[in-house]
Design an enzyme around this catalytic site. Sequence first.
Site, short mmCIF file in Angstrom:
data_model
loop_
_atom_site.label_atom_id
_atom_site.label_comp_id
_atom_site.label_asym_id
_atom_site.label_seq_id
_atom_site.Cartn_x
_atom_site.Cartn_y
_atom_site.Cartn_z
N SER A 23 -10.35 60.51 -29.52
CA SER A 23 -10.82 59.09 -28.37
C SER A 23 -11.78 59.20 -27.99
O SER A 23 -12.94 57.95 -27.72
CB SER A 23 -9.82 58.62 -28.10
OG SER A 23 -8.51 58.54 -29.15
N LYS A 72 4.56 59.43 -27.30
CA LYS A 72 4.86 57.66 -27.22
C LYS A 72 5.59 57.16 -27.43
O LYS A 72 5.70 56.03 -26.97
CB LYS A 72 3.89 57.90 -28.64
CG LYS A 72 2.60 58.22 -29.32
CD LYS A 72 2.65 58.46 -30.25
CE LYS A 72 1.35 58.63 -30.86
NZ LYS A 72 0.26 57.68 -31.89
N ASN A 93 1.78 53.26 -28.71
CA ASN A 93 0.33 54.04 -28.66
C ASN A 93 -0.87 53.90 -27.92
O ASN A 93 -1.83 54.16 -27.67
CB ASN A 93 -0.46 54.45 -30.02
CG ASN A 93 -0.80 53.66 -30.68
OD1 ASN A 93 -1.03 52.48 -30.45
ND2 ASN A 93 -2.39 54.04 -31.47
N ASP A 108 -1.27 51.94 -34.50
CA ASP A 108 -1.05 52.68 -35.75
C ASP A 108 -0.96 52.27 -36.93
O ASP A 108 -1.06 52.75 -37.91
CB ASP A 108 -0.26 54.03 -35.70
CG ASP A 108 -0.80 54.85 -34.25
OD1 ASP A 108 -1.90 55.45 -34.49
OD2 ASP A 108 -0.24 55.83 -33.99
N GLY A 132 7.12 63.85 -44.96
CA GLY A 132 7.15 64.08 -43.51
C GLY A 132 8.09 62.51 -42.88
O GLY A 132 8.03 62.19 -43.36
N GLY A 135 6.74 60.95 -35.86
CA GLY A 135 6.22 60.16 -35.52
C GLY A 135 5.14 59.39 -36.09
O GLY A 135 5.55 58.68 -36.66
N ALA A 136 4.26 60.32 -36.43
CA ALA A 136 3.71 59.70 -37.88
C ALA A 136 4.08 58.63 -38.86
O ALA A 136 3.81 57.31 -38.97
CB ALA A 136 2.70 60.38 -37.51
N TYR A 232 -7.51 64.11 -40.65
CA TYR A 232 -8.80 63.66 -40.40
C TYR A 232 -9.55 65.43 -40.28
O TYR A 232 -11.11 65.22 -40.80
CB TYR A 232 -8.83 63.54 -39.08
CG TYR A 232 -7.67 63.31 -37.99
CD1 TYR A 232 -7.15 62.08 -37.46
CD2 TYR A 232 -8.81 64.39 -36.95
CE1 TYR A 232 -6.81 62.47 -35.96
CE2 TYR A 232 -8.14 63.88 -36.03
CZ TYR A 232 -7.07 63.37 -35.32
OH TYR A 232 -6.19 63.45 -34.14
N GLY A 253 -7.41 60.55 -43.05
CA GLY A 253 -7.05 60.04 -41.97
C GLY A 253 -8.30 59.84 -40.78
O GLY A 253 -7.70 59.01 -39.86
P1 NAP Z 1 5.28 65.27 -36.06
O1 NAP Z 1 5.65 64.10 -35.13
O2 NAP Z 1 5.28 66.00 -35.29
O3 NAP Z 1 6.04 65.53 -37.65
C1 NAP Z 1 5.06 66.13 -38.09
C2 NAP Z 1 6.07 66.17 -40.22
O4 NAP Z 1 5.95 67.14 -41.08
C3 NAP Z 1 8.07 66.61 -39.15
O5 NAP Z 1 9.41 65.68 -39.91
C4 NAP Z 1 7.76 67.91 -39.43
O6 NAP Z 1 9.51 68.16 -40.22
C5 NAP Z 1 6.51 67.98 -40.89
N1 NAP Z 1 6.54 68.83 -41.34
C6 NAP Z 1 5.84 69.68 -40.12
N2 NAP Z 1 5.44 71.38 -41.19
C7 NAP Z 1 6.61 70.96 -42.03
C8 NAP Z 1 5.80 72.19 -43.43
N3 NAP Z 1 5.41 73.59 -42.87
N4 NAP Z 1 6.74 71.69 -44.42
C9 NAP Z 1 7.18 70.54 -44.55
N5 NAP Z 1 7.71 69.30 -43.34
C10 NAP Z 1 6.79 69.92 -42.18
O7 NAP Z 1 4.43 64.52 -36.11
P2 NAP Z 1 2.90 63.85 -36.08
O8 NAP Z 1 2.72 62.94 -34.87
O9 NAP Z 1 4.09 62.53 -37.32
O10 NAP Z 1 1.64 63.80 -37.31
C11 NAP Z 1 1.58 64.05 -38.74
C12 NAP Z 1 0.15 64.35 -39.03
O11 NAP Z 1 -0.47 63.12 -39.16
C13 NAP Z 1 -0.50 65.45 -37.98
O12 NAP Z 1 -1.26 66.13 -38.18
C14 NAP Z 1 -0.90 64.51 -37.01
O13 NAP Z 1 -2.50 64.59 -36.57
C15 NAP Z 1 -1.49 63.01 -37.87
N6 NAP Z 1 -1.85 61.60 -37.16
C16 NAP Z 1 -2.89 61.35 -37.44
C17 NAP Z 1 -3.11 59.78 -36.84
C18 NAP Z 1 -4.53 59.45 -37.56
O14 NAP Z 1 -4.84 58.23 -36.80
N7 NAP Z 1 -5.33 60.01 -39.02
C19 NAP Z 1 -2.43 59.37 -36.09
C20 NAP Z 1 -1.14 59.80 -35.95
C21 NAP Z 1 -0.61 61.50 -37.15
P3 NAP Z 1 10.38 69.16 -39.08
O15 NAP Z 1 10.72 67.92 -37.72
O16 NAP Z 1 11.32 69.00 -39.85
O17 NAP Z 1 9.53 70.16 -38.40
#
Ligand code: NAP
Length: 289
Positions: A23, A72, A93, A108, A132, A135-136, A232, A253
């Site tokens: 950012s 968040k 956010n 977001d 998944g 949070g996202a 990303y 992303g």
């Molecule tokens: P988070 O809250 O930690 O959630 C991750 C999710 O993925 C959870 O449901 C988790 O399951 C699941 N997961 C993780 N490892 C896994 C695996 N090996 N197999 C199956 N499921 C798995 O993370 P988040 O904040 O949602 O972020 C998710 C992704 O989105 C990240 O890569 C982040 O960088 C990206 N993102 C991008 C943007 C953007 O602006 N482009 C914005 C936000 C997020 P469990 O709960 O069971 O661990």
Amino acid sequence: MGIITGKTKILGVIGNPIEHSLSPVMHNAAITALGVDYVYLPLPVKPETWKEAIAGLDAIGCVGFNVTIPYKQEIMAFCQEVSTLAQLVGAVNTVTRTSRGWSGDNTDVAGFLAPLQKLTRNWSEINPVILGCGGAARAVVVACSELGCPEIRVVGRSRDKLNLFAQSWTKVGLKTPIAVYHWSELAQILPTTKLLINATPIGMYPQITESPLTTDLVDLVQPGAIAYDLIYTPNPTKFLASLKTREVIVIDGLEMLVQQGAIALEMWLKKSVPLEIMRQSLINFLELS
Ligand code: NAP
């Protein structure tokens, strides 16, 4: 960014860790291009002192700040007002100083939607599949609901977490039904979707050889479907690269990151911001680093 003086106004991003945040790169590129007297800082905030940090941002007259993991949800209690959208997502956010105190919002959702809205689709006929339930995924659910999708299918590896996720939407009264599936059921629902979203960190740097889809699952994705990876770095991820062979439209992303940032900066500066400069600053930075 011009010369920082005693009059320069402060923006920033709080999180823990924060050193990998992109950012500051894109916001300061936009600030420089606009010639406005602001600076956008990375603000590392430890959990044990994060409340004091928020009070400190207030005390020094910070104009606004972004919020990333792990604050968040918790930040909502410190906002005097929280937008309806952020309440629905359950996460803020973007925080803006107002005459009434901190105002919390969620950019977001609009950031995720921006690249989809450039495509012509009848969203009322598309049931998205979201990989998944973290949070996202919450912002993605609200975005898909705003698109008018009839049902949203969410895939996870923990049935307990999936059930809690589904219940949370009933509590806030989301208008779109949510159906949850265990990862072992993915092969059944993949061929039914025209919008597949990876909202897991699987394939994110440095685990760049990983993908949420095994080869047999790749073959089940419909040609013409949209595959959207929230990750990303790398660009493209293995997930998106593997689907290019199936005539799938891919969205990475980076665009969501740029768009959510641009909307936040517009809120703080109350003027249009140079989206292309923000996008290019990240492309340049990621290629250099
Ligand atoms: P988070 O809250 O930690 O959630 C991750 C999710 O993925 C959870 O449901 C988790 O399951 C699941 N997961 C993780 N490892 C896994 C695996 N090996 N197999 C199956 N499921 C798995 O993370 P988040 O904040 O949602 O972020 C998710 C992704 O989105 C990240 O890569 C982040 O960088 C990206 N993102 C991008 C943007 C953007 O602006 N482009 C914005 C936000 C997020 P469990 O709960 O069971 O661990």
